[in-house]
Motif scaffolding. Structure first.
Motif, PDB file in Angstrom:
ATOM      1  N   VAL A  32       0.846  -1.191   0.000  1.00  0.00           N
ATOM      2  CA  VAL A  32       0.000   0.000   0.000  1.00  0.00           C
ATOM      3  C   VAL A  32       0.884   1.245   0.000  1.00  0.00           C
ATOM      4  O   VAL A  32       2.093   1.158   0.246  1.00  0.00           O
ATOM      5  N   TYR A  33       0.271   2.394  -0.271  1.00  0.00           N
ATOM      6  CA  TYR A  33       1.069   3.617  -0.308  1.00  0.00           C
ATOM      7  C   TYR A  33       0.244   4.823   0.103  1.00  0.00           C
ATOM      8  O   TYR A  33      -0.984   4.742   0.206  1.00  0.00           O
ATOM      9  N   GLU A  34       0.930   5.915   0.325  1.00  0.00           N
ATOM     10  CA  GLU A  34       0.285   7.207   0.552  1.00  0.00           C
ATOM     11  C   GLU A  34       1.115   8.277  -0.136  1.00  0.00           C
ATOM     12  O   GLU A  34       2.338   8.134  -0.274  1.00  0.00           O
ATOM     13  N   ALA A  51      -4.363   7.783   8.891  1.00  0.00           N
ATOM     14  CA  ALA A  51      -5.549   6.984   9.235  1.00  0.00           C
ATOM     15  C   ALA A  51      -5.930   6.094   8.047  1.00  0.00           C
ATOM     16  O   ALA A  51      -6.265   4.915   8.212  1.00  0.00           O
ATOM     17  N   ARG A  52      -5.857   6.657   6.832  1.00  0.00           N
ATOM     18  CA  ARG A  52      -6.175   5.830   5.657  1.00  0.00           C
ATOM     19  C   ARG A  52      -5.134   4.739   5.459  1.00  0.00           C
ATOM     20  O   ARG A  52      -5.459   3.615   5.078  1.00  0.00           O
ATOM     21  N   LEU A  53      -3.865   5.075   5.729  1.00  0.00           N
ATOM     22  CA  LEU A  53      -2.804   4.065   5.635  1.00  0.00           C
ATOM     23  C   LEU A  53      -3.093   2.902   6.592  1.00  0.00           C
ATOM     24  O   LEU A  53      -2.983   1.732   6.213  1.00  0.00           O
ATOM     25  N   ILE A 146      -9.044   0.474  -1.195  1.00  0.00           N
ATOM     26  CA  ILE A 146      -7.740   0.260  -0.557  1.00  0.00           C
ATOM     27  C   ILE A 146      -6.687   0.961  -1.408  1.00  0.00           C
ATOM     28  O   ILE A 146      -6.661   0.780  -2.626  1.00  0.00           O
ATOM     29  N   LYS A 147      -5.816   1.724  -0.767  1.00  0.00           N
ATOM     30  CA  LYS A 147      -4.801   2.442  -1.552  1.00  0.00           C
ATOM     31  C   LYS A 147      -3.620   1.502  -1.799  1.00  0.00           C
ATOM     32  O   LYS A 147      -2.546   1.647  -1.199  1.00  0.00           O
ATOM     33  N   SER A 148      -3.848   0.515  -2.659  1.00  0.00           N
ATOM     34  CA  SER A 148      -2.808  -0.478  -2.921  1.00  0.00           C
ATOM     35  C   SER A 148      -1.937  -0.020  -4.089  1.00  0.00           C
ATOM     36  O   SER A 148      -2.366   0.790  -4.924  1.00  0.00           O
ATOM     37  N   THR A 179     -16.873   6.621 -11.601  1.00  0.00           N
ATOM     38  CA  THR A 179     -16.357   6.242 -10.280  1.00  0.00           C
ATOM     39  C   THR A 179     -15.406   7.340  -9.812  1.00  0.00           C
ATOM     40  O   THR A 179     -15.732   8.107  -8.920  1.00  0.00           O
ATOM     41  N   GLU A 180     -14.253   7.445 -10.486  1.00  0.00           N
ATOM     42  CA  GLU A 180     -13.273   8.485 -10.133  1.00  0.00           C
ATOM     43  C   GLU A 180     -12.244   8.562 -11.240  1.00  0.00           C
ATOM     44  O   GLU A 180     -12.316   7.827 -12.233  1.00  0.00           O
ATOM     45  N   GLY A 181     -11.248   9.441 -11.072  1.00  0.00           N
ATOM     46  CA  GLY A 181     -10.152   9.526 -12.021  1.00  0.00           C
ATOM     47  C   GLY A 181      -9.084   8.499 -11.688  1.00  0.00           C
ATOM     48  O   GLY A 181      -9.168   7.809 -10.670  1.00  0.00           O
ATOM     49  N   THR A 182      -8.063   8.413 -12.534  1.00  0.00           N
ATOM     50  CA  THR A 182      -7.013   7.425 -12.284  1.00  0.00           C
ATOM     51  C   THR A 182      -6.137   7.826 -11.108  1.00  0.00           C
ATOM     52  O   THR A 182      -5.468   6.996 -10.516  1.00  0.00           O
ATOM     53  N   LEU A 183      -6.102   9.125 -10.785  1.00  0.00           N
ATOM     54  CA  LEU A 183      -5.367   9.562  -9.593  1.00  0.00           C
ATOM     55  C   LEU A 183      -6.032  10.742  -8.895  1.00  0.00           C
ATOM     56  O   LEU A 183      -5.384  11.515  -8.188  1.00  0.00           O
ATOM     57  N   SER A 184      -7.335  10.836  -9.096  1.00  0.00           N
ATOM     58  CA  SER A 184      -8.067  11.926  -8.446  1.00  0.00           C
ATOM     59  C   SER A 184      -9.534  11.556  -8.324  1.00  0.00           C
ATOM     60  O   SER A 184     -10.008  10.645  -9.005  1.00  0.00           O
ATOM     61  N   ASN A 185     -10.247  12.237  -7.457  1.00  0.00           N
ATOM     62  CA  ASN A 185     -11.690  12.052  -7.353  1.00  0.00           C
ATOM     63  C   ASN A 185     -12.408  13.025  -8.293  1.00  0.00           C
ATOM     64  O   ASN A 185     -11.887  14.089  -8.602  1.00  0.00           O
ATOM     65  N   ALA A 186     -13.592  12.608  -8.730  1.00  0.00           N
ATOM     66  CA  ALA A 186     -14.336  13.363  -9.741  1.00  0.00           C
ATOM     67  C   ALA A 186     -15.526  14.079  -9.103  1.00  0.00           C
ATOM     68  O   ALA A 186     -16.207  13.517  -8.239  1.00  0.00           O
ATOM     69  N   ASN A 206     -11.389   6.824  -1.020  1.00  0.00           N
ATOM     70  CA  ASN A 206     -11.888   7.978  -0.275  1.00  0.00           C
ATOM     71  C   ASN A 206     -10.742   8.987  -0.139  1.00  0.00           C
ATOM     72  O   ASN A 206      -9.948   8.931   0.800  1.00  0.00           O
ATOM     73  N   GLY A 207     -10.661   9.876  -1.122  1.00  0.00           N
ATOM     74  CA  GLY A 207      -9.547  10.824  -1.176  1.00  0.00           C
ATOM     75  C   GLY A 207      -9.498  11.714   0.051  1.00  0.00           C
ATOM     76  O   GLY A 207     -10.533  12.157   0.562  1.00  0.00           O
ATOM     77  N   ILE A 208      -8.294  11.983   0.503  1.00  0.00           N
ATOM     78  CA  ILE A 208      -8.133  12.882   1.648  1.00  0.00           C
ATOM     79  C   ILE A 208      -8.458  14.316   1.206  1.00  0.00           C
ATOM     80  O   ILE A 208      -9.040  15.094   1.962  1.00  0.00           O
ATOM     81  N   THR A 209      -8.120  14.642  -0.029  1.00  0.00           N
ATOM     82  CA  THR A 209      -8.486  15.963  -0.565  1.00  0.00           C
ATOM     83  C   THR A 209     -10.008  16.041  -0.697  1.00  0.00           C
ATOM     84  O   THR A 209     -10.617  17.072  -0.391  1.00  0.00           O
ATOM     85  N   ARG A 210     -10.607  14.941  -1.152  1.00  0.00           N
ATOM     86  CA  ARG A 210     -12.076  14.844  -1.261  1.00  0.00           C
ATOM     87  C   ARG A 210     -12.712  15.159   0.090  1.00  0.00           C
ATOM     88  O   ARG A 210     -13.642  15.961   0.181  1.00  0.00           O
ATOM     89  N   THR A 243     -10.199  16.382  -7.626  1.00  0.00           N
ATOM     90  CA  THR A 243      -9.410  16.661  -6.418  1.00  0.00           C
ATOM     91  C   THR A 243      -8.419  15.540  -6.167  1.00  0.00           C
ATOM     92  O   THR A 243      -8.702  14.374  -6.417  1.00  0.00           O
ATOM     93  N   GLY A 244      -7.256  15.897  -5.650  1.00  0.00           N
ATOM     94  CA  GLY A 244      -6.251  14.898  -5.294  1.00  0.00           C
ATOM     95  C   GLY A 244      -5.027  15.588  -4.712  1.00  0.00           C
ATOM     96  O   GLY A 244      -4.847  16.804  -4.883  1.00  0.00           O
ATOM     97  N   THR A 245      -4.208  14.807  -4.039  1.00  0.00           N
ATOM     98  CA  THR A 245      -3.030  15.358  -3.367  1.00  0.00           C
ATOM     99  C   THR A 245      -2.091  16.069  -4.332  1.00  0.00           C
ATOM    100  O   THR A 245      -1.496  17.079  -3.986  1.00  0.00           O
ATOM    101  N   SER A 246      -1.959  15.530  -5.541  1.00  0.00           N
ATOM    102  CA  SER A 246      -0.993  16.141  -6.457  1.00  0.00           C
ATOM    103  C   SER A 246      -1.650  17.136  -7.417  1.00  0.00           C
ATOM    104  O   SER A 246      -0.955  17.901  -8.074  1.00  0.00           O
TER     105      SER A 246
HETATM  106  N1  PDD Z   1      -3.610   9.503  -6.037  1.00  0.00           N
HETATM  107  N2  PDD Z   1      -8.487   8.296  -6.541  1.00  0.00           N
HETATM  108  C1  PDD Z   1      -7.387   7.626  -6.906  1.00  0.00           C
HETATM  109  C2  PDD Z   1      -7.542   6.393  -7.729  1.00  0.00           C
HETATM  110  C3  PDD Z   1      -6.112   8.084  -6.504  1.00  0.00           C
HETATM  111  O1  PDD Z   1      -5.011   7.405  -6.852  1.00  0.00           O
HETATM  112  C4  PDD Z   1      -6.022   9.274  -5.721  1.00  0.00           C
HETATM  113  C5  PDD Z   1      -4.689   9.802  -5.254  1.00  0.00           C
HETATM  114  C6  PDD Z   1      -7.195   9.942  -5.386  1.00  0.00           C
HETATM  115  C7  PDD Z   1      -7.180  11.191  -4.534  1.00  0.00           C
HETATM  116  O2  PDD Z   1      -6.838  10.880  -3.208  1.00  0.00           O
HETATM  117  P1  PDD Z   1      -6.093  11.950  -2.282  1.00  0.00           P
HETATM  118  O3  PDD Z   1      -6.926  13.165  -2.278  1.00  0.00           O
HETATM  119  O4  PDD Z   1      -6.020  11.288  -0.962  1.00  0.00           O
HETATM  120  O5  PDD Z   1      -4.732  12.215  -2.896  1.00  0.00           O
HETATM  121  C8  PDD Z   1      -8.405   9.421  -5.797  1.00  0.00           C
HETATM  122  C9  PDD Z   1      -2.274   9.810  -5.590  1.00  0.00           C
HETATM  123  C10 PDD Z   1      -2.034  11.257  -5.426  1.00  0.00           C
HETATM  124  C11 PDD Z   1      -1.273   9.130  -6.498  1.00  0.00           C
HETATM  125  O6  PDD Z   1      -1.499   7.973  -6.805  1.00  0.00           O
HETATM  126  O7  PDD Z   1      -0.262   9.733  -6.870  1.00  0.00           O
END
Ligand code: PDD
Length: 289
Positions: A32-34, A51-53, A146-148, A179-186, A206-210, A243-246
């Motif tokens: 898993v990762y964060e 907490a998500r980790l 799961i953030k796998s 559902t969502e983006g590949t690295l962000s919520n929609a 469940n994105g932390i930015t979300r 929305t997303g961390t990056s």
């Molecule tokens: N991605 N949905 C997916 C599939 C993600 O991979 C991410 C984050 C999010 C947004 O989650 P958060 O707000 O906690 O960053 C939603 C990270 C940034 C990445 O894989 O680089």
């Protein structure tokens, strides 16, 4: 300055950072990762990420590599050694190294690696330019909550987006809903001015930015609802964003070949960008320096 990575108890030059070929993350994506943003030396929503980790680890029955407190200390140390003030911290925990065998090893120590890099936060007054998204089928496994590190469908989707000249790919479930983006919520804003993002139904991370943006919407008295929305609804929405961390809060101005409304960042999106910028700059929260 040499970039430093943390690898299983050691701080090593980034170019020499390596793990064993039988690390289960490498062979099975059994980890898993964060990704955590750092603003002026402070982790943004660090507690939420940890907490998500904890949840991701528990869901996969992977042991913590060290106590939570010790992990937070390593995070601080990685940031300190790299002199990152504004940037991204990446941390990954796998089930560790063991002879290849699908079932869990009887004994293995969880493996922990961490890297950090600079990433400036761009103020929304400067960065309200929007991005395009394409829509693709959601072909992921049934536990995207799961953030796998098992991200192959996300990798393929993001590549497809890039090849199409788009920033992101929004994934669509069997019922035609985003559902969502590949690295962000929609997110969308409906014609009635309601901010909508999918509820936490097991089909999204469940994105932390979300969560932060939902909280900001609540505290600022915006009308919002967590529910699935269809691609059709998204394409006729008044506004859309991701929305997303990056990517923080990013206006989406085109979905496939259809501009969202007039093809410019909408007023509620801009508001939320500003609220989120203020949230990032808050001196609250855990961590470094
Ligand atoms: N991605 N949905 C997916 C599939 C993600 O991979 C991410 C984050 C999010 C947004 O989650 P958060 O707000 O906690 O960053 C939603 C990270 C940034 C990445 O894989 O680089």
């Amino acid at each position: 300055m040499t970039r430093i990575a943390y690898v299983n108890g050691r701080y090593v030059p980034h170019r020499e950072a390596a793990v064993h070929i039988e690390d289960r993350g490498y062979q099975f994506s059994d980890g898993v990762y964060e990704v955590i943003y750092l603003h002026h030396g402070r982790f943004v929503d660090g507690e939420g990420h940890l907490a998500r980790l904890a949840r991701s680890l528990a869901e996969l029955k992977i042991a913590w590599p060290m106590s939570r407190r010790a992990l937070a200390m390593v995070m601080d140390e990685v940031v300190r050694r790299n002199r990152v003030r504004d940037g991204i911290l990446y941390l990954q925990i796998t089930r560790g190294v063991a002879p290849r065998n699908h079932a869990f090893p009887k004994a293995s120590d969880s493996a922990l690696v961490m890297t950090t890099r600079h990433l400036k936060f761009v103020d929304p007054t400067v960065a309200s330019q929007g991005v395009s998204v394409i829509t693709i089928k959601d072909i992921r496994w049934k536990r995207p909550d799961i953030k796998s590190v098992s991200l192959l469908p996300n990798v393929l989707g993001k590549q497809q987006a890039e090849e199409a000249g788009a920033y992101e790919a929004w994934m669509i479930d069997d019922k035609g809903r985003v559902t969502e983006g590949t690295l962000s919520n929609a997110w969308i804003v409906t014609g009635k001015g309601e901010v909508v993002t999918r509820n936490v139904d097991g089909a999204i991370l469940n994105g932390i930015t979300r969560l932060a943006v939902l909280e900001l919407a609540r505290s600022e008295g915006l009308r919002f609802v967590e529910r699935p929305f269809s691609v059709k609804e998204a394409k006729s929405a008044r506004e859309a964003f991701a929305t997303g961390t990056s990517c923080f809060v990013k206006p989406v101005i085109r979905i496939d070949d259809k501009p969202v409304a007039d093809g410019r960042a909408g007023p509620l999106t801009r508001k939320l960008m500003q609220y989120y910028a203020d949230h990032i700059k808050q001196p609250a929260g855990m961590g470094a320096a």
